[in-house]
Design an enzyme around this catalytic site. Structure first.
Site, PDB file in Angstrom:
ATOM      1  N   HIS A 153      48.236  46.895  47.292  1.00 26.29           N
ATOM      2  CA  HIS A 153      48.999  48.400  46.495  1.00 26.29           C
ATOM      3  C   HIS A 153      50.334  48.247  47.204  1.00 26.29           C
ATOM      4  O   HIS A 153      50.935  49.548  46.025  1.00 26.29           O
ATOM      5  CB  HIS A 153      48.500  49.430  47.569  1.00 26.29           C
ATOM      6  CG  HIS A 153      46.416  49.190  47.360  1.00 26.29           C
ATOM      7  ND1 HIS A 153      45.655  49.157  45.728  1.00 26.29           N
ATOM      8  CD2 HIS A 153      45.586  49.348  47.549  1.00 26.29           C
ATOM      9  CE1 HIS A 153      45.286  49.216  46.163  1.00 26.29           C
ATOM     10  NE2 HIS A 153      44.281  49.631  46.957  1.00 26.29           N
TER      11      HIS A 153
ATOM     12  N   ASP B 130      35.741  44.141  50.085  1.00 19.29           N
ATOM     13  CA  ASP B 130      35.318  46.012  49.743  1.00 19.29           C
ATOM     14  C   ASP B 130      34.837  45.899  48.409  1.00 19.29           C
ATOM     15  O   ASP B 130      33.616  47.206  48.364  1.00 19.29           O
ATOM     16  CB  ASP B 130      36.238  46.878  49.950  1.00 19.29           C
ATOM     17  CG  ASP B 130      37.668  46.636  49.038  1.00 19.29           C
ATOM     18  OD1 ASP B 130      38.181  45.557  48.474  1.00 19.29           O
ATOM     19  OD2 ASP B 130      38.606  47.122  49.191  1.00 19.29           O
TER      20      ASP B 130
ATOM     21  N   HIS C 166      38.900  47.297  45.026  1.00 22.19           N
ATOM     22  CA  HIS C 166      40.410  48.801  43.863  1.00 22.19           C
ATOM     23  C   HIS C 166      41.150  47.767  43.399  1.00 22.19           C
ATOM     24  O   HIS C 166      41.879  46.577  43.520  1.00 22.19           O
ATOM     25  CB  HIS C 166      41.720  48.670  45.308  1.00 22.19           C
ATOM     26  CG  HIS C 166      40.065  49.290  46.261  1.00 22.19           C
ATOM     27  ND1 HIS C 166      39.633  49.279  47.522  1.00 22.19           N
ATOM     28  CD2 HIS C 166      40.091  50.880  46.341  1.00 22.19           C
ATOM     29  CE1 HIS C 166      39.099  50.464  47.820  1.00 22.19           C
ATOM     30  NE2 HIS C 166      38.691  51.055  46.961  1.00 22.19           N
TER      31      HIS C 166
END
Ligand SMILES: [Zn+2]
Length: 329
Positions: free
Chosen positions: A117, A242, A155
């Site tokens: 990120h 995840d 993500h």
């Protein structure tokens, strides 16, 4: 078959935060049963960091740690040790990529804090420096180029995508939960790169509830033509765990079968894997064990014919339509 790891990663820790030292401790405890070479990373230098990040970002996080740390944003913490640990985590990715460049095969940097990120100018989403982008720029300094990144963290790796957004020599493919329903809220199909890099960013937004079969169905249809046509010199995996059904942060329902599949899929390539997310400790450890065993060729996916749900078939049709002028998907 090299794991790059340091117990010093534990110095970046906040007990009640999901991104804590128990994650890498759980993974390493599980991986130690395998016959793996484990090497200690060296810290990345400020010059290594500055090939990717701005001077102001480097100075800011260094100063933040010197003042004792705290929260950089709503969910990204630093302790007084975190600047040094972040340099070590970036150095872990550099070392893994050096091992693969020199010896072939694969290497896996089991490091914290994660990186995907982090943008050029900003820490976010538990990430301080973009570990993998730093390793890629280090390899370029050595004359190696033309890399495929596959990011299977649940993500969207907005930082990595952003850093290489206009770069036609780094193909970034991310499979993640539909960003309409999950952090960071970007990573849609029509974000395809810019300028010379148009067509070299590919997002696969998966509907909540998608399972291993959905993931395997869509990735096998996309990765094969992209690999054939792009011909990467090396594959980089942003390995987040995840998307697992037991993970507390997201709503994808993948199980260990997917991590076995993805490890097997890349086991004959030159692969640099770096750890990203994964927050249920048991699922994280089991998924890592399957992933590494399949990279070693010790485990294979069940060879059932995989089926996808209709919404996933629809995602595939939209990607195929958008990318038809770049790849024969
Ligand atoms: Zn994640």
């Amino acid at each position: 078959m090299t794991i790059v790891y340091s117990s010093s990663y534990d110095l970046h820790n906040m007990e009640f935060h999901v991104e804590n030292k128990k994650r890498t401790d759980a993974i390493m405890e599980t991986l130690r049963i395998l016959d793996l070479k484990i090497v200690e990373p060296k810290s990345a230098s400020p010059d290594d960091i500055l090939r990717v990040h701005s001077q102001s970002h480097l100075d800011y996080v260094k100063g933040f740690a010197e003042r004792g740390g705290g929260y950089l944003d709503y969910d990204t913490y630093m302790t007084s040790e975190s600047y040094n640990v972040a340099l070590l985590a970036a150095g872990g990715a550099i070392m893994a990529s050096k091992v693969v460049l020199e010896d072939g095969g694969w290497a896996y940097s089991v490091a914290r804090p994660p990186g995907h990120h982090a943008t050029r100018d900003r820490a976010m989403g538990f990430c301080i420096f973009n570990n993998m982008a730093i390793a890629i720029e280090n390899l370029r300094k050595r004359g190696s180029d033309h890399f495929l990144i596959v990011d299977f963290d649940v993500h969207y790796g907005n930082g990595t995508a952003d850093i290489f957004y206009d770069d036609p020599n780094v193909m970034y493919i991310s499979i993640h939960q539909d960003p309409k329903t999950l952090y960071p809220g970007t990573g849609f199909i029509d974000e395809m790169g810019a300028g010379e890099g148009m067509g070299y960013t590919m997002n696969i937004p998966m509907p909540p509830g998608s399972n291993s079969q959905d993931y395997i169905w869509i990735l096998s249809r996309i990765l094969e033509p992209v690999k054939d046509e792009f011909k990467p010199s090396m594959v980089f995996l942003e390995a987040g765990f995840d998307a697992h059904k037991d993970d507390p942060l997201a709503n994808i329902k993948v199980d260990e079968e997917f991590y076995t599949w993805i490890g097997s899929y890349f086991k004959n390539e030159r692969v640099v894997a770096v750890l990203e997310g994964g927050y249920n400790l048991e699922a994280l450890a089991n998924s890592n064990l399957k992933f590494v065993k399949s990279l070693m060729g010790l485990e294979s996916p069940i060879e059932d014919e995989v089926k996808a749900s209709n919404p996933v078939k629809d995602v595939f049709a939209r990607i195929k339509d958008k990318f038809s002028e770049y790849f024969r998907i």
